[in-house]
Design a protein around this motif. Structure first.
Motif, short mmCIF file in Angstrom:
data_model
loop_
_atom_site.label_atom_id
_atom_site.label_comp_id
_atom_site.label_asym_id
_atom_site.label_seq_id
_atom_site.Cartn_x
_atom_site.Cartn_y
_atom_site.Cartn_z
N UNK A 56 -35.80 48.65 62.61
CA UNK A 56 -36.98 48.71 63.37
C UNK A 56 -37.97 49.29 62.21
N UNK A 57 -39.32 48.82 62.09
CA UNK A 57 -40.29 49.21 61.28
C UNK A 57 -41.20 50.09 62.38
N UNK A 58 -41.44 51.61 61.63
CA UNK A 58 -41.90 52.59 62.48
C UNK A 58 -43.39 52.50 62.19
N UNK A 63 -49.27 47.27 58.86
CA UNK A 63 -48.46 47.47 57.54
C UNK A 63 -47.13 46.57 57.71
N UNK A 64 -46.81 46.47 58.90
CA UNK A 64 -45.75 45.70 59.06
C UNK A 64 -46.26 44.14 58.93
N UNK A 65 -47.20 43.96 59.20
CA UNK A 65 -47.74 42.37 58.87
C UNK A 65 -47.94 42.06 57.56
N UNK A 66 -48.12 43.20 56.76
CA UNK A 66 -48.48 42.77 55.30
C UNK A 66 -47.17 42.89 54.54
N UNK A 67 -46.17 43.09 55.10
CA UNK A 67 -44.88 42.94 54.52
C UNK A 67 -43.79 43.83 55.12
N UNK A 68 -42.75 43.52 55.60
CA UNK A 68 -41.56 44.23 56.08
C UNK A 68 -40.31 43.64 55.66
N UNK A 73 -37.84 44.40 63.41
CA UNK A 73 -38.72 44.15 64.33
C UNK A 73 -39.78 45.32 64.34
N UNK A 74 -41.01 45.22 64.76
CA UNK A 74 -41.97 46.24 64.54
C UNK A 74 -42.31 47.01 65.81
N UNK A 75 -42.17 48.16 65.80
CA UNK A 75 -42.42 49.23 66.92
C UNK A 75 -43.09 50.46 66.27
N UNK A 76 -44.18 50.62 66.24
CA UNK A 76 -45.09 51.75 65.64
C UNK A 76 -44.74 53.06 66.40
N UNK A 77 -44.62 53.99 65.60
CA UNK A 77 -44.40 55.46 66.33
C UNK A 77 -45.25 55.42 67.49
N UNK A 78 -46.61 55.42 67.37
CA UNK A 78 -47.64 55.64 68.40
C UNK A 78 -47.35 54.93 69.60
N UNK A 80 -44.42 53.75 70.57
CA UNK A 80 -43.35 54.29 71.18
C UNK A 80 -43.48 55.45 71.99
N UNK A 81 -44.43 56.45 71.38
CA UNK A 81 -44.80 57.65 72.13
C UNK A 81 -45.48 57.47 73.61
N UNK A 82 -46.44 56.14 73.40
CA UNK A 82 -47.13 55.97 74.60
C UNK A 82 -46.52 55.41 75.70
N UNK A 83 -45.66 54.63 75.25
CA UNK A 83 -44.81 53.62 76.20
C UNK A 83 -43.26 53.57 75.94
N UNK A 84 -42.39 54.38 76.50
CA UNK A 84 -41.04 54.21 76.00
C UNK A 84 -40.47 53.09 76.58
N UNK A 85 -41.06 52.28 77.59
CA UNK A 85 -40.55 50.90 77.65
C UNK A 85 -40.72 49.87 76.73
N UNK A 86 -41.55 50.27 75.68
CA UNK A 86 -41.81 49.32 74.62
C UNK A 86 -40.10 49.18 74.00
N UNK A 87 -39.59 50.21 73.88
CA UNK A 87 -38.37 50.20 73.10
C UNK A 87 -37.28 49.06 73.96
N UNK A 88 -37.38 49.21 75.13
CA UNK A 88 -36.41 48.31 75.80
C UNK A 88 -36.80 46.93 75.37
N UNK A 89 -38.33 46.62 75.44
CA UNK A 89 -38.60 45.22 75.03
C UNK A 89 -38.09 44.45 74.01
N UNK A 90 -37.64 45.60 72.98
CA UNK A 90 -36.98 44.97 71.79
C UNK A 90 -35.58 44.18 71.95
#
Length: 353
Positions: A56-58, A63-68, A73-78, A80-90
């Motif tokens: 997971x790219x935090x 930044x992920x789009x430019x090169x990973x 998978x892309x899950x920015x820390x911001x 993840x903090x706002x929506x914990x459910x975003x983790x389960x969507x991965x």
């Protein structure tokens, strides 16, 4: 006498080798729940990423789009903090091995993300602390997204001449055989190009050819490198235009400051705001910089003066850009931020755009 000299030389050589080995061992010593470069490369080469190991790219989505790391998978820390459910969507199983990374050892986005995942019940959460710099140091490719190519202001390199390729108005294209690319035609095309220019190698299903091109670009000291598979391009293809010398100039967004201008602000004694964690600031920071971690920004922003220009930095650009947004909502109108990788030892800092 000769025997004495030989004995002394042998002892010195042995001691030097021991010191070198110990220094190397210290460099390789891993922190708890940390994955080494070699292990990450092994997961990639064995095709395990996305199957038995989830990466997971935090970093921010841009930044992920430019090169990973391919398969990450892309899950920015911001987010993840706002929506914990975003983790389960991965779709990562709670029992799966998940590895977070960001912009290197100075970046803590991955560390924070892993901690959140552990609290959510992902017991096998790890951090690849070396991140993008460590990955590229091992001569491994970064994969760009179509959105980054579409955004433009890139240099595209295709080593299959005579074939239709990605031709856009917003990007510049070099199409040469790998032998010509390594020779004088390639030097003519890229000889005056800024080493900070973002370069995307067009892949045609042969990762060895992509890696060979990327390695040649590394040898020429280009730093912002990734590849993009032609099969992922949804736009039209066309024959490449005639070869010309390629130039490039950066385009900065609102509030973003060039590294040179930031360094000039430091030298002039301007108000430099360091929003990294306190521990990172203690290890090193720009001369005269004031520490205020972004986690404390909402409650302590009033400590930042409004009557002088403010220049913000972090370790990778993610937190500095977020700070720019926060302060803008608080009524600050003279704030600039550095979107680059920063590494400091004492008051000696290097900036890599």
């Amino acid at each position: 006498m000769k025997r004495l000299i030989l004995a002394v030389a042998l002892v010195a050589t042995t001691l030097s080798a021991a010191i070198s080995w110990n220094a190397h061992a210290a460099e390789q010593q891993l922190e708890a729940n940390e994955v080494a470069n070699e292990q990450m490369v092994s997961y990639f080469e064995q095709g395990m990423i996305g199957k038995s190991v989830w990466v997971v790219d935090s970093r921010p989505a841009g930044k992920y789009s430019a090169g990973h790391i391919p398969g990450a998978l892309s899950l920015p820390l911001d987010m993840l903090r706002k929506d914990a459910a975003s983790a389960e969507k991965l779709g990562i199983p709670k029992t799966g091995k998940v590895i977070f990374y960001c912009a290197g050892r100075e970046c803590t986005l991955s560390v924070d993300s892993a901690e959140i995942f552990r609290k959510m019940g992902y017991a096998d959460a790890w951090v690849y602390r070396n991140g993008v710099p460590g990955w590229t140091q091992k001569a491994q490719p970064l994969l760009a997204e179509a959105s980054f190519v579409q955004k433009g202001n890139l240099i595209l390199i295709d080593t299959s001449p005579g074939k239709e390729t990605i031709v856009t108005e917003s990007n510049k294209l070099v199409q040469l055989s790998i032998s010509d690319f390594k020779g004088s035609p390639g030097q003519t095309a890229l000889g005056t190009l800024s080493k900070n220019a973002p370069i995307i190698v067009v892949g045609r299903g042969d990762l060895d050819a992509v890696n060979a091109t990327l390695e040649e670009l590394r040898e020429r000291d280009f730093r912002r490198l990734a590849y993009f598979p032609l099969s992922a391009w949804k736009g039209a293809l066309a024959m490449a235009p005639a070869l010309t010398t390629v130039t490039w100039a950066p385009v900065y967004g609102p509030g973003q400051v060039a590294p040179k201008a930031f360094e000039e602000a430091v030298a002039a004694g301007k108000f430099i705001l360091d929003v990294r964690p306190v521990a990172d600031y203690a290890r090193g920071h720009f001369k005269g910089a004031v520490s205020l971690p972004i986690e404390e920004m909402e409650k302590d922003y009033a400590k930042i003066p409004k009557d002088v220009p403010v220049f913000v930095n972090c370790a990778s650009g993610a937190k500095s850009q977020k700070t720019f947004d926060i302060l803008g909502r608080k009524g600050y109108v003279n704030v600039s931020y550095l979107d680059a990788e920063v590494a400091c030892k004492g008051e000696i800092c290097t900036i890599k755009e």
